[in-house]
Motif scaffolding. Structure first.
Motif, short mmCIF file in Angstrom:
data_model
loop_
_atom_site.label_atom_id
_atom_site.label_comp_id
_atom_site.label_asym_id
_atom_site.label_seq_id
_atom_site.Cartn_x
_atom_site.Cartn_y
_atom_site.Cartn_z
N LEU A 141 -2.34 -2.42 37.84
CA LEU A 141 -3.48 -3.07 37.11
C LEU A 141 -3.51 -4.48 37.28
O LEU A 141 -4.43 -5.33 37.56
CB LEU A 141 -3.26 -2.48 35.59
CG LEU A 141 -3.39 -1.10 35.47
CD1 LEU A 141 -3.20 -0.87 33.78
CD2 LEU A 141 -4.95 -0.69 35.63
N LEU A 142 -2.22 -5.32 37.00
CA LEU A 142 -2.34 -6.62 37.15
C LEU A 142 -2.56 -7.18 38.39
O LEU A 142 -3.10 -8.20 38.66
CB LEU A 142 -0.85 -7.16 36.58
CG LEU A 142 -0.61 -6.95 35.11
CD1 LEU A 142 0.79 -7.32 34.74
CD2 LEU A 142 -1.50 -7.92 34.52
N ALA A 144 -4.54 -5.65 40.63
CA ALA A 144 -5.90 -5.78 41.00
C ALA A 144 -6.98 -6.56 40.44
O ALA A 144 -7.70 -7.27 40.69
CB ALA A 144 -6.61 -4.26 40.55
N ALA A 145 -6.18 -7.05 39.00
CA ALA A 145 -7.05 -8.08 38.36
C ALA A 145 -6.50 -9.43 38.61
O ALA A 145 -7.68 -10.22 38.78
CB ALA A 145 -6.61 -7.85 36.79
N ALA A 146 -5.35 -9.77 39.16
CA ALA A 146 -5.19 -11.13 39.38
C ALA A 146 -5.45 -11.36 41.03
O ALA A 146 -5.59 -12.73 41.49
CB ALA A 146 -3.65 -11.31 39.28
N VAL A 203 -5.19 -13.08 33.15
CA VAL A 203 -5.71 -11.79 33.39
C VAL A 203 -5.07 -10.62 32.39
O VAL A 203 -5.61 -9.85 32.05
CB VAL A 203 -5.80 -11.01 34.66
CG1 VAL A 203 -6.74 -11.95 35.69
CG2 VAL A 203 -4.46 -10.97 35.35
N GLN A 206 -6.47 -10.41 28.79
CA GLN A 206 -7.79 -9.57 28.88
C GLN A 206 -7.44 -8.17 28.58
O GLN A 206 -7.00 -7.34 29.41
CB GLN A 206 -8.55 -9.84 29.88
CG GLN A 206 -8.74 -11.46 30.25
CD GLN A 206 -9.43 -12.18 29.11
OE1 GLN A 206 -10.33 -11.47 28.46
NE2 GLN A 206 -9.04 -13.14 28.91
N THR A 209 -8.29 -5.60 31.50
CA THR A 209 -7.47 -5.59 32.55
C THR A 209 -6.70 -4.11 32.55
O THR A 209 -6.40 -3.52 33.36
CB THR A 209 -6.36 -6.73 32.49
OG1 THR A 209 -7.01 -7.89 32.64
CG2 THR A 209 -5.41 -6.50 33.59
N TRP A 210 -6.33 -3.67 31.13
CA TRP A 210 -5.44 -2.58 31.05
C TRP A 210 -5.96 -1.41 30.63
O TRP A 210 -5.63 -0.45 30.94
CB TRP A 210 -4.52 -2.97 29.79
CG TRP A 210 -3.73 -4.27 29.94
CD1 TRP A 210 -4.07 -5.43 29.50
CD2 TRP A 210 -2.30 -4.51 30.70
NE1 TRP A 210 -3.10 -6.53 29.84
CE2 TRP A 210 -2.20 -5.61 30.68
CE3 TRP A 210 -1.68 -3.56 31.26
CZ2 TRP A 210 -0.74 -6.19 31.31
CZ3 TRP A 210 -0.44 -3.88 31.93
CH2 TRP A 210 -0.15 -5.38 31.76
N LYS A 212 -9.50 1.20 30.22
CA LYS A 212 -10.81 1.39 30.81
C LYS A 212 -12.28 1.12 29.70
O LYS A 212 -13.21 0.65 30.02
CB LYS A 212 -11.07 2.85 31.34
CG LYS A 212 -10.04 3.08 32.83
CD LYS A 212 -10.31 4.42 33.17
CE LYS A 212 -9.49 4.66 34.43
NZ LYS A 212 -9.64 6.03 34.97
#
Length: 273
Positions: A141-142, A144-146, A203, A206, A209-210, A212
């Motif tokens: 997840l991190l 993908a977000a970062a 990120v 937020q 980020t984690w 859905k």
């Protein structure tokens, strides 16, 4: 005013928030104690809520340790993750890297670790597997977000065990006690540059980020106040039971004066929660 709000970021959440929410929901179904039960020190906790209470205590202990690490660390508590009600006890981000911390309150119990096995009082658990899965999920997840690779280390923190025996190095997660946690983290070598640290932290706070579908959150401070009030009642009940235990001859006299059935009922209560 509603007790629900959407915090600007996850940093507003308190240690153990998800566990406390479940605990208070369960406690809401528990009938109030009678006057006699309060006098005897019967616990206000039900059989269902007791494990959640222990879990909350453990997360609060670890949360306080993490909060005292220093300003170079970002600490997030009870991070909602996925699409349902799952959460990560603590996410820690600092120069030494990114960590997901799974807190287990096994106070007074013997814990044994080797390879892929972690046993509590001789019973196998899934703590290592669950912690590794949690870290892998956070990494995905991190990252993908970062927009950069984010390695996440899984940590299992055992709160106040009777003993912790590391027979062989655990393969899926780091295992430490709450007393060892801060020292272990401070001794870890820096691996993140400040630019990477800032990007990942930006990120991480937020909710999207984690999760859905990030939902409105209960007021963290109100939850903390309600938990503190419950904790006061639990401690008060424990002290009263201790006082009664010291006064067992008085209970025996009461049984003689009021009938064996009342005496037996009181002794049963003393042996309970």
């Amino acid at each position: 005013m509603s007790s629900h709000s959407a915090p600007p970021h996850l940093g507003a959440r308190v240690p153990g928030q998800a566990v406390i929410e479940e605990l208070l929901a369960l406690q809401g179904k528990v009938p109030p104690r009678s006057t006699l039960q309060r006098i005897l020190g019967v616990s206000p906790l039900s059989a269902e809520s007791s494990p959640w209470y222990r879990g909350a205590l453990g997360e609060l202990v670890v949360g306080e340790i993490l909060e005292n690490l220093g300003p170079e660390w970002l600490v997030l508590h009870a991070v909602p993750v996925g699409a349902g009600s799952s959460d990560i006890d603590h996410v820690l981000i600092g120069p030494a890297g990114v960590f997901t911390i799974n807190t287990k309150n096994h106070s007074g119990q013997s814990v044994w670790v080797a390879g892929r096995t972690l046993m509590v009082a001789g019973r196998k658990t899934r703590h290592l597997y669950n912690a590794a899965h949690e870290a892998a999920r956070a990494s995905k997840l991190l990252t993908a977000a970062a927009g950069l690779p984010v390695k996440v280390t899984a940590v299992v923190v055992i709160v106040e065990p009777k003993t912790l025996t590391i027979k062989a190095r655990p393969e899926q997660a780091v295992v430490v006690t709450d007393a060892q946690l801060a020292r272990w983290l401070r001794r870890s070598s820096p691996v993140l540059a400040w630019a990477e640290l800032a990007r990942i932290s930006g990120v991480a706070v937020q909710p999207g980020t984690w999760h859905k579908r990030p939902a409105a959150q209960n007021d963290p401070q109100l939850l903390q106040q309600n938990f503190d009030a419950l904790r006061h009642l639990v401690v008060q009940a424990r002290r009263r039971r201790a006082a009664w235990a010291l006064g067992v001859p008085a209970v025996t006299l009461l049984a003689l004066m009021n009938g064996a059935s009342l005496g037996a009922a009181i002794l049963h209560r003393l042996a309970g929660h």
